[in-house]
Write a protein that holds these residues in place. Structure first.
Motif, PDB file in Angstrom:
ATOM      1  N   ILE A 275       0.838  -1.202   0.000  1.00 53.48           N
ATOM      2  CA  ILE A 275       0.000   0.000   0.000  1.00 53.48           C
ATOM      3  C   ILE A 275       0.875   1.256   0.000  1.00 53.48           C
ATOM      4  N   GLU A 276       1.906   1.261   0.798  1.00 49.94           N
ATOM      5  CA  GLU A 276       2.810   2.417   0.832  1.00 49.94           C
ATOM      6  C   GLU A 276       3.449   2.641  -0.542  1.00 49.94           C
TER       7      GLU A 276
ATOM      8  N   ARG B 125       0.831   3.894  -3.158  1.00 51.93           N
ATOM      9  CA  ARG B 125       0.471   5.295  -2.905  1.00 51.93           C
ATOM     10  C   ARG B 125       1.580   6.218  -3.416  1.00 51.93           C
ATOM     11  N   GLN B 126       2.830   5.834  -3.207  1.00 46.61           N
ATOM     12  CA  GLN B 126       3.953   6.638  -3.707  1.00 46.61           C
ATOM     13  C   GLN B 126       3.939   6.687  -5.233  1.00 46.61           C
TER      14      GLN B 126
ATOM     15  N   ALA C  49       1.343   6.359  -7.106  1.00 48.61           N
ATOM     16  CA  ALA C  49       0.196   7.182  -7.487  1.00 48.61           C
ATOM     17  C   ALA C  49       0.571   8.660  -7.481  1.00 48.61           C
TER      18      ALA C  49
ATOM     19  N   ALA D  44      -4.213   8.988  -4.978  1.00 49.12           N
ATOM     20  CA  ALA D  44      -3.613   7.977  -4.097  1.00 49.12           C
ATOM     21  C   ALA D  44      -4.665   7.246  -3.274  1.00 49.12           C
ATOM     22  N   ASP D  45      -5.721   7.942  -2.865  1.00 48.61           N
ATOM     23  CA  ASP D  45      -6.782   7.279  -2.099  1.00 48.61           C
ATOM     24  C   ASP D  45      -7.505   6.242  -2.956  1.00 48.61           C
TER      25      ASP D  45
ATOM     26  N   GLU E  21      -5.159   3.258  -3.419  1.00 45.21           N
ATOM     27  CA  GLU E  21      -5.132   2.444  -2.200  1.00 45.21           C
ATOM     28  C   GLU E  21      -6.394   1.601  -2.077  1.00 45.21           C
TER      29      GLU E  21
END
Length: 94
Positions: A56-57, A60-61, A63, A70-71, A74
């Motif tokens: 997930i981290e 998000r990066q 994205a 990013a939301d 995720e």
């Protein structure tokens, strides 16, 4: 690179091509998940919460790098990963 489209038909054609590429990538990811399950010995190993948060981290990066929401990324990944965990659980002993 994003092309400038001159009509709604061109936009839709580009979206259709992206959808096909995304499905191909999801299928490839699924094939690797199917391989991963062969290295796990019990259902307790399927969820791997630490690995989930790493993924997930990372997504998000990515994205942020590509100016994607990013939301949304995720949310999609959490849903996809949950599906793959359930798929793994079908093949693992208690």
């Amino acid at each position: 690179m994003i092309q400038k489209c001159n009509s709604l038909a061109e936009v839709r054609q580009q979206i259709d091509q992206i959808d096909q590429a995304l499905i191909e990538l999801i299928a490839t990811r699924q094939a690797y998940v199917d391989q991963a399950v062969t290295f796990k010995t019990s259902r307790a190993e399927a969820p791997a919460p630490h690995r989930l948060e790493q993924v997930i981290e990372q997504v998000r990066q990515h994205a942020v790098t590509y100016s994607a929401d990013a939301d949304l990324v995720e949310k999609l990944y959490r849903q996809m990963i949950q599906h793959f965990i359930e798929r793994e659980l079908q093949h693992l002993p208690d």
